[in-house]
Every structure is written in C-alpha cells, then in structure tokens.
Design an enzyme around this catalytic site. Structure first.
Site, PDB file in Angstrom:
ATOM      1  N   TYR A 115     -34.073   1.715 -33.838  1.00 52.99           N
ATOM      2  CA  TYR A 115     -34.942   2.398 -32.871  1.00 52.99           C
ATOM      3  C   TYR A 115     -36.200   2.932 -33.549  1.00 52.99           C
ATOM      4  O   TYR A 115     -36.796   3.895 -33.085  1.00 52.99           O
ATOM      5  CB  TYR A 115     -34.197   3.553 -32.205  1.00 52.99           C
ATOM      6  CG  TYR A 115     -33.139   3.141 -31.196  1.00 52.99           C
ATOM      7  CD1 TYR A 115     -32.146   2.230 -31.519  1.00 52.99           C
ATOM      8  CD2 TYR A 115     -33.130   3.677 -29.916  1.00 52.99           C
ATOM      9  CE1 TYR A 115     -31.172   1.866 -30.611  1.00 52.99           C
ATOM     10  CE2 TYR A 115     -32.160   3.326 -28.996  1.00 52.99           C
ATOM     11  CZ  TYR A 115     -31.177   2.416 -29.352  1.00 52.99           C
ATOM     12  OH  TYR A 115     -30.207   2.068 -28.438  1.00 52.99           O
ATOM     13  N   LYS A 160     -22.579  -1.520 -41.554  1.00 55.84           N
ATOM     14  CA  LYS A 160     -22.474  -2.979 -41.687  1.00 55.84           C
ATOM     15  C   LYS A 160     -23.126  -3.359 -43.019  1.00 55.84           C
ATOM     16  O   LYS A 160     -24.051  -4.188 -43.078  1.00 55.84           O
ATOM     17  CB  LYS A 160     -23.182  -3.618 -40.477  1.00 55.84           C
ATOM     18  CG  LYS A 160     -22.953  -5.089 -40.299  1.00 55.84           C
ATOM     19  CD  LYS A 160     -21.631  -5.434 -39.638  1.00 55.84           C
ATOM     20  CE  LYS A 160     -21.467  -6.943 -39.593  1.00 55.84           C
ATOM     21  NZ  LYS A 160     -20.173  -7.384 -39.085  1.00 55.84           N
ATOM     22  N   ASP A 191     -17.795  -3.195 -36.817  1.00 56.79           N
ATOM     23  CA  ASP A 191     -17.126  -4.059 -35.837  1.00 56.79           C
ATOM     24  C   ASP A 191     -15.608  -3.815 -35.846  1.00 56.79           C
ATOM     25  O   ASP A 191     -14.991  -3.616 -34.789  1.00 56.79           O
ATOM     26  CB  ASP A 191     -17.469  -5.553 -36.070  1.00 56.79           C
ATOM     27  CG  ASP A 191     -17.404  -5.981 -37.534  1.00 56.79           C
ATOM     28  OD1 ASP A 191     -17.146  -5.127 -38.407  1.00 56.79           O
ATOM     29  OD2 ASP A 191     -17.608  -7.182 -37.810  1.00 56.79           O
ATOM     30  N   ASP A 215     -24.794   4.178 -30.406  1.00 59.22           N
ATOM     31  CA  ASP A 215     -25.038   3.959 -28.984  1.00 59.22           C
ATOM     32  C   ASP A 215     -23.908   3.115 -28.386  1.00 59.22           C
ATOM     33  O   ASP A 215     -23.270   3.494 -27.397  1.00 59.22           O
ATOM     34  CB  ASP A 215     -26.395   3.256 -28.813  1.00 59.22           C
ATOM     35  CG  ASP A 215     -26.694   2.920 -27.371  1.00 59.22           C
ATOM     36  OD1 ASP A 215     -26.395   3.754 -26.498  1.00 59.22           O
ATOM     37  OD2 ASP A 215     -27.213   1.812 -27.103  1.00 59.22           O
ATOM     38  N   ASP A 219     -20.348   4.216 -25.829  1.00 60.86           N
ATOM     39  CA  ASP A 219     -19.977   3.626 -24.532  1.00 60.86           C
ATOM     40  C   ASP A 219     -18.570   3.033 -24.629  1.00 60.86           C
ATOM     41  O   ASP A 219     -17.736   3.221 -23.732  1.00 60.86           O
ATOM     42  CB  ASP A 219     -20.954   2.499 -24.127  1.00 60.86           C
ATOM     43  CG  ASP A 219     -22.119   2.995 -23.285  1.00 60.86           C
ATOM     44  OD1 ASP A 219     -22.632   4.097 -23.573  1.00 60.86           O
ATOM     45  OD2 ASP A 219     -22.534   2.284 -22.344  1.00 60.86           O
TER      46      ASP A 219
HETATM   47  C1  IPM Z   1     -28.186   6.283 -24.458  1.00 61.11           C
HETATM   48  C2  IPM Z   1     -29.043   5.189 -23.881  1.00 61.11           C
HETATM   49  C3  IPM Z   1     -30.405   5.150 -24.553  1.00 61.11           C
HETATM   50  C4  IPM Z   1     -30.192   4.809 -26.010  1.00 61.11           C
HETATM   51  C5  IPM Z   1     -31.405   4.158 -23.926  1.00 61.11           C
HETATM   52  C6  IPM Z   1     -31.515   4.297 -22.457  1.00 61.11           C
HETATM   53  C7  IPM Z   1     -32.748   4.275 -24.554  1.00 61.11           C
HETATM   54  O1  IPM Z   1     -28.396   3.962 -23.949  1.00 61.11           O
HETATM   55  O2  IPM Z   1     -28.595   7.450 -24.446  1.00 61.11           O
HETATM   56  O3  IPM Z   1     -27.069   5.986 -24.889  1.00 61.11           O
HETATM   57  O4  IPM Z   1     -30.108   3.636 -26.370  1.00 61.11           O
HETATM   58  O5  IPM Z   1     -30.086   5.748 -26.797  1.00 61.11           O
HETATM   59 MN    MN Z   2     -26.312   4.127 -24.528  1.00 62.69          MN
END
Ligand code: IPM
Ligand code: MN
Ligand code: NAD
Length: 321
Positions: A115, A160, A191, A215, A219
């Site tokens: 990023y 990694k 991974d 990130d 999730d």
């Molecule tokens: C998060 C989101 C953001 C990220 C995106 C929307 C820029 O996925 O906060 O997890 O990648 O950090």
């Molecule tokens: Mn995210």
C-alpha cells in the site's frame, strides 16, 4: 470533554454507524459528537471524496468512529480510508478475533508494504512497489510486543520471506525486536499460517504481519466468529485513532436494514477502551452477548432482526445495567 468524529461513509456505513453512535451517546452523553462527510457519495456530489478540510476536522477529534467507504476500482480514484490512515499516520491496525476458546489479535502494518502508493500504470504493464522499512517494521512489531506483554501471550510473525526480499527485512526486524523484548515468538509463512489459523485458532495470540497480508488474513479469520458482520478494528497512531468495522460498504445489502451492526458496535467498544473507559467497553460487549443469547440476530447469523431492531435491543440491555 472528549470530541468524537463520526464518519458514516457509504453504503451500510449509513446504517451501522448510527446504531453504534446511539450506544456511545447513551454511555457518554457528555461527549461532543460531530459528523464528517467523506466517501464515494461525496465524490459523486462534489467531485472530491475527501478534502484537506475533512482531514483537518478529523485531527481535531480525540477519536474517530468510522463506517466504511466505497472504493471503486478506477485507476485515478484514491481510497479515502487509505488517505485518512496515512494522513493521521495510523500505523497499527488492530483486528481482534475472539470466540469460544480462542482470542487472537491481528496486528496489521497500516502505512507501507504493497500500500505504498508508489505505482505505475500503462495498458501493457502496471507495477506496485512493495516498500518495507526498518522504521516501519520496528514500530509495528513494538506495538505487537506491547500487546503480547499486556496479554501475557506470544507472538507469531506472518511473512513470505521465502519469496519477498521485503519480507526478509520485516521478519528479521520482528525477530530481533521480539528476542530483545524477551517474549515468546515464532514465525510462519503467511499462506500456511492462514489455513492453520482456521484449523487451530487456540494456538494463536498476537499475529503481526504486513499490510495486505493483514488485510486478507483478517477477512479470512472473521470466518471463525461468524463472518464480516462481527469483526471490529482499531487504527492507532501516536496522535490519532480511528475505529471501524473490518467490513466494507457492502453495496449488495445496503439500504435494506439487514446489515449486522455488531462489527461497528465492537469498534465503538474499542474506541471506549482507547479513551480509558474499559467499563463502558465491557458493557457494550456484555450487552451484545446478552442480545445474541436472547436469540435476536440479523440475517447473516440466521436471524430476522433488522439493523435498527438489533441496535435497539442492545440499547435496552445497556440501559438495563
Ligand atoms: C480494509 C479494506 C481497505 C484496506 C480497502 C477498502 C482500502 O479492505 O479496511 O480492510 O485494504 O485496508
Ligand atoms: Mn479489507
Ligand atoms: P464488504 O466487506 O463490503 O462485503 C463483503 C460481503 O460481506 C458482502 O456480501 C456483504 O454483504 C457482506 N457483509 C459485509 N458487512 C456486513 C455486515 N455488517 N452485515 C452483513 N453482511 C455484511 O466487501 P466488498 O463487497 O468486497 O467491498 C464493497 C466496497 O467496500 C468496495 O468498494 C470496497 O473497496 C469497500 N471496502 C471499504 C472498507 C473500508 O472502508 N474500511 C473495507 C473493505 C471494503
């Protein structure tokens, strides 16, 4: 008196943040709350998703409660949430995943890595520079080490380094800081770690990793607790802090009063802890659990309560205490 900036953003941000705000207002009517409008909706109206003025406004707050913003995949559109994280230097993204028999804290580096924003684009070739610095790695692993000490736990370094030179630096800095701090630690390829985290969540405590790995991992890890509707986060820097669900603006369900507000409520609880109100934070958590025990659930958890109805039930529990 504390000042709280409230950013709904886009999509379900307009639904889950009012629920979280009501709970904060019930616990702290003395705080000053002010709205800051940013996001894709703002861009559609004004051509600018977030102006310098909005960044300046956010900096006047003691803490920011943030919903989610839509980031369309267009090459000239800069994600508002990334801009804010960078402008406020919110380098530590804390993403807790707590459930029956496990308590994991993902510590995601939030300002560099893939990023970095250093990119080139042409129709034939596009590049994104993955920047890992010693200073960036030191400050994120030091945040993780502080948490390990508070929690009397251990650290897992996710990387990694078998492929990426940038992660050789990240891993080595993390290892040497952890060794110097005298904490228990190990490291794993990201991974294999992602699968193992799902298979053996109780084996993990604090997990530190680079930006995009954190990130994705957060999730994935939300699967352990019932999905994205339940996963909160904190973005912490040395001067500012912003609290937001891990999920996005969920355009597929927006405007239907079906989004789960738990992630936003838990983010509000993290905000209260950050401001020193640990009792208020635990009241939010306990009330949430009671409402779930009563069988009141949103659709993603198999129930039929609406976003607002779930929020009202949490408010009732909070006021009963
Ligand atoms: C998060 C989101 C953001 C990220 C995106 C929307 C820029 O996925 O906060 O997890 O990648 O950090
Ligand atoms: Mn995210
Ligand atoms: P998302 O997190 O918005 O949604 C993924 C899936 O989870 C969807 O099916 C959605 O309906 C579901 N979901 C998410 N939150 C939920 C909730 N509270 N209750 C019930 N279900 C929920 O991710 P996406 O669809 O990949 O992205 C949508 C937009 O959000 C994109 O523009 C993306 O860039 C943006 N985004 C923003 C942030 C942020 O502002 N911090 C974070 C992630 C994604």
């Amino acid at each position: 008196m504390k000042k709280i900036a409230v950013v709904e953003g886009d999509g379900i941000g307009h639904e889950v943040i009012p629920v979280a705000r009501k709970v904060l207002e019930a616990l702290h009517p003395e705080f000053e709350y002010f709205m800051v409008e940013v996001g894709y909706g703002k861009w559609e109206q004004t051509g600018c998703p977030c102006a310098d003025q909005e960044i300046a406004d956010l900096k006047t707050a003691d803490a920011v409660l943030f919903g989610a913003v839509t980031t369309p995949p267009m090459k000239d559109y800069q994600s508002v949430v990334l801009r804010i994280r960078k402008a406020l230097d919110l380098y530590a993204n804390l993403r807790p995943v707590r459930g029956n028999g496990f308590d994991i804290m993902i510590v995601r580096e939030n300002t560099e890595g893939l990023y970095s924003g250093i990119e080139e684009f042409s129709s034939d070739r596009a590049t994104t520079l993955r920047v890992v610095t010693r200073a960036g790695s030191e400050r994120i692993v030091r945040s993780a080490i502080r948490l390990v000490k508070e929690r009397k736990g251990h650290l897992t370094i996710g990387h990694k380094a078998n492929v990426l030179k940038s992660d050789v630096l990240f891993r080595d800095v993390c290892r040497s800081e952890a060794k110097e701090a005298g904490i228990e630690f190990n490291d794993r390829f990201i991974d294999a770690l992602a699968l193992d985290l799902l298979q053996h969540p109780a084996a993990y405590d604090v997990v530190v990793t680079t930006n995009i790995f954190g990130d994705i991992l957060s999730d994935v890890a939300s699967y352990l607790v019932g999905g994205l509707g339940l996963a909160p986060s904190a973005n912490i820097g040395d001067r500012y802090a912003l609290f937001e669900p891990v999920h996005g603006s969920a355009p597929d369900i927006a405007g239907r009063n079906i989004a789960n507000p738990i992630a936003a409520l838990r983010s509000a609880a993290m905000l209260l802890s950050y401001l020193g109100d640990h009792e208020g934070a635990s009241r939010v958590e306990v009330s949430l659990d009671r409402v779930l025990t009563l069988g009141i659930r949103t659709r993603d958890l198999g129930g039929c309560a609406g976003t607002r109805e779930f929020g009202d039930a949490v408010l009732r529990e909070i006021c009963r205490e």
